[in-house]
Design an enzyme around this catalytic site. Structure first.
Site, PDB file in Angstrom:
ATOM      1  N   SER A  93       1.971  11.351 -50.841  1.00 32.15           N
ATOM      2  CA  SER A  93       1.497  10.854 -49.288  1.00 32.15           C
ATOM      3  C   SER A  93       2.234  11.586 -48.422  1.00 32.15           C
ATOM      4  O   SER A  93       1.789  11.381 -47.168  1.00 32.15           O
ATOM      5  CB  SER A  93       1.649   9.566 -49.373  1.00 32.15           C
ATOM      6  OG  SER A  93       0.541   8.726 -49.832  1.00 32.15           O
TER       7      SER A  93
ATOM      8  N   SER B 104      -1.304   9.108 -47.660  1.00 35.03           N
ATOM      9  CA  SER B 104      -1.543   8.088 -46.927  1.00 35.03           C
ATOM     10  C   SER B 104      -0.647   8.298 -45.621  1.00 35.03           C
ATOM     11  O   SER B 104      -1.171   7.773 -44.490  1.00 35.03           O
ATOM     12  CB  SER B 104      -0.771   6.825 -47.503  1.00 35.03           C
ATOM     13  OG  SER B 104       0.506   6.842 -47.655  1.00 35.03           O
TER      14      SER B 104
ATOM     15  N   LYS C   9       6.267   6.106 -39.704  1.00 33.58           N
ATOM     16  CA  LYS C   9       4.937   5.784 -40.302  1.00 33.58           C
ATOM     17  C   LYS C   9       5.147   4.358 -40.354  1.00 33.58           C
ATOM     18  O   LYS C   9       6.261   3.640 -40.604  1.00 33.58           O
ATOM     19  CB  LYS C   9       5.069   6.208 -41.890  1.00 33.58           C
ATOM     20  CG  LYS C   9       3.854   5.700 -42.691  1.00 33.58           C
ATOM     21  CD  LYS C   9       3.986   6.597 -44.140  1.00 33.58           C
ATOM     22  CE  LYS C   9       2.795   6.078 -44.963  1.00 33.58           C
ATOM     23  NZ  LYS C   9       2.893   6.750 -46.296  1.00 33.58           N
TER      24      LYS C   9
HETATM   25  N1  GLN Z   1      -2.932   9.064 -52.750  1.00 34.58           N
HETATM   26  C1  GLN Z   1      -1.988   8.427 -53.657  1.00 34.58           C
HETATM   27  C2  GLN Z   1      -2.455   6.920 -53.989  1.00 34.58           C
HETATM   28  O1  GLN Z   1      -3.387   6.456 -53.458  1.00 34.58           O
HETATM   29  C3  GLN Z   1      -0.450   8.520 -53.348  1.00 34.58           C
HETATM   30  C4  GLN Z   1      -0.288   7.480 -52.261  1.00 34.58           C
HETATM   31  C5  GLN Z   1       1.192   7.546 -51.534  1.00 34.58           C
HETATM   32  O2  GLN Z   1       1.717   8.444 -51.987  1.00 34.58           O
HETATM   33  N2  GLN Z   1       1.644   6.763 -50.892  1.00 34.58           N
HETATM   34  O3  GLN Z   1      -1.746   6.134 -54.761  1.00 34.58           O
END
Ligand code: GLN
Length: 484
Positions: A178, A154, A79
């Protein structure tokens, strides 16, 4: 040979038996990426020379008859918020468009010790804020299962890369879901370890008290293999712990000794009925095989998302403050027509243009939350709720070995469906954020499809019971796969 579906163990065997070389395998994956990633957009950058060099080194060792580590010579994807020395680390933000990492994240150092092959960096929501990868400054990633749909986020690029067969496994990061949510949306396995199990050194922080790096893989065994390689205490991350981890590979878990809790609060309004059906079916299968299934209560779950959207933006605003266009990040000084402007203007222009809409929204929200007068009303209160959420889990784990739930309330949605309504987007993390708030380990494994799309099944374990959780997940994976 279908290298696209290769697991770590299978690839390892092929390498050891000299049925394929790491260089050949690496070339196959790059070939596939070049053929299909224009459409999917899982990768933001590739490191062909470095990957081929690493592969050839492993091949040379195999040729000499030397033993190799499990991950040696096996192609992976990382990532783009995890630093690899000399490679771009943009976190999918214009802010860091030209940022080259000056050092390796600890997880990368560990992968290098294993002689892993790193193919490139994967797409994500900007600074890991989002649930669909639509917040990437470099265009969204498409879900390989259905190109009209988001891969989740994400870590959408990592999940898509694994599903599309662009790599054997990938690393993601999980602050509120995410790793698990994109794994669920793409039909692969995503594991978020206990907070503190893996060093965050070299991970571009989103919300440091919630962030954790973890693997996205094709099965539970591979998740365990990557976890073994990257975990451990690190002097550069004071929250990482020293621990003697039990062994994953021997002594599989006896299903008849396992008690699994089903939280009543997770099966209420908002959960898609087909997703619910798939999860309930999985639970039933586990019960039939001998697992004890009990209903449990996690009464504070109702407040988890609200508290998360206080704590997370507060930390985001603090962490991203350094990207001011002066010390770090996209800068409007150099491009200025006016020469040196006043400081406020530099901040305003650099941050206004460098950050995307979602990042700006959260920075503003967080700055407000932390401001004098509001700090106690919001931040301190949310921290208290966080403690209560943890206590809910503590109580539950006195009774059960694992908790089972959906990963998200729906299957992968279509592009644009939720971008105009941040709240509806935030709701896709309703079952995942509590786990981060409590610092627990959790894994997403594929359940039966709904609407011909993948459904993720979440298993949550108690703090630092990562190995036990992985064993339970392995058992569940085997049972669900057999009976699908
Ligand atoms: N979707 C969640 C957010 O927008 C989690 C994001 C993540 O885990 N990095 O904060």
């Amino acid at each position: 040979m279908n290298f696209k579906n290769l697991t770590i163990k299978e690839a390892h065997k092929l390498l050891e038996n000299r049925e394929i070389t790491s260089a050949e395998l690496t070339e196959e994956f790059f070939g596939e990426i070049k053929k299909r990633d224009k459409e999917i957009n899982a990768f933001l950058s590739l490191a062909e020379n470095e990957a081929m060099a690493a592969a050839k080194k492993v091949d040379a060792r195999i040729a000499k008859g030397e033993p190799i580590e499990l991950l040696a010579g096996i192609p992976s994807a990382i990532k783009d918020n995890i630093l690899i020395r000399g490679a771009k680390a943009t976190a999918a933000s214009k802010m860091l468009e030209n940022y080259i990492a000056p050092y390796d994240a600890t997880v990368i150092e560990k992968l290098r010790e294993e002689e892993a092959v790193l193919l490139g960096k994967t797409n994500m929501d900007e600074f890991a804020m989002g649930s669909s990868t639509e917040n990437s400054a470099f265009g969204p990633t498409k879900n390989p299962v259905d190109l009209q749909r988001v891969p989740g986020g994400s870590s959408g690029g990592s999940a898509a890369a694994v599903k599309a067969g662009f790599c054997v496994y990938a690393l993601g990061s999980d602050t509120g879901g995410s790793i698990r949510q994109p794994a669920g949306f793409c039909g692969v396995v995503g594991f978020k370890p206990t907070y503190g199990a893996i060093s965050r050194h070299g991970l571009i922080a989103m919300a440091a008290s919630l962030d954790q790096i973890g693997p996205i893989t094709k099965n539970v065994d591979d998740a365990a293999a990557v976890f073994e390689a990257i975990r451990g205490n690190d002097k550069f991350d004071s929250t990482s712990v020293k621990k003697d981890w039990p062994d994953y590979w021997n002594e599989p878990i006896d299903i008849e000794e396992i008690k699994i809790g089903v939280p009543r609060e997770y099966f209420t309004h908002g959960l898609d009925s087909e997703v619910e059906k798939s999860v309930r079916e999985a639970i039933l299968k586990l019960e039939k095989e001998g697992a004890k299934i009990v209903d449990i209560d996690l009464p504070y779950s109702e407040w988890a998302l609200a508290a998360y959207y206080i704590i997370m933006p507060a930390e985001v605003s603090a962490n991203l403050a350094r990207l001011d266009g002066i010390r770090y990040g996209y800068s409007k000084i150099k491009n200025s027509e006016f020469g040196l402007q006043n400081l406020f203007d530099v901040y305003l222009k650099s941050r206004g243009e460098g950050f995307g809409a979602e990042a700006r929204r959260r920075i503003m929200l967080g700055t407000y939350i932390l401001s004098a007068g509001y700090y106690d009303a919001y931040y301190t209160r949310a921290q208290k709720v966080r403690r209560l959420i943890k206590q809910d889990f503590d109580r539950a784990f006195r009774e059960v070995d694992a908790i089972i739930s959906p990963v998200s309330p729906t299957v992968a949605f279509k592009f644009g469906e939720k971008t105009h309504d941040p709240l509806s987007m935030y709701l896709s993390d309703i079952y995942t954020v509590s786990v981060n708030m409590a610092g627990l380990p959790a894994i997403s494994i594929p359940a039966k499809e709904a609407y011909n799309l993948p459904v993720g099944l979440q298993l949550i374990g108690d703090s630092f019971e990562d190995i036990k959780l992985l064993k339970i997940a392995k058992m569940a994976e085997t049972i669900i796969k057999e009976k699908i």
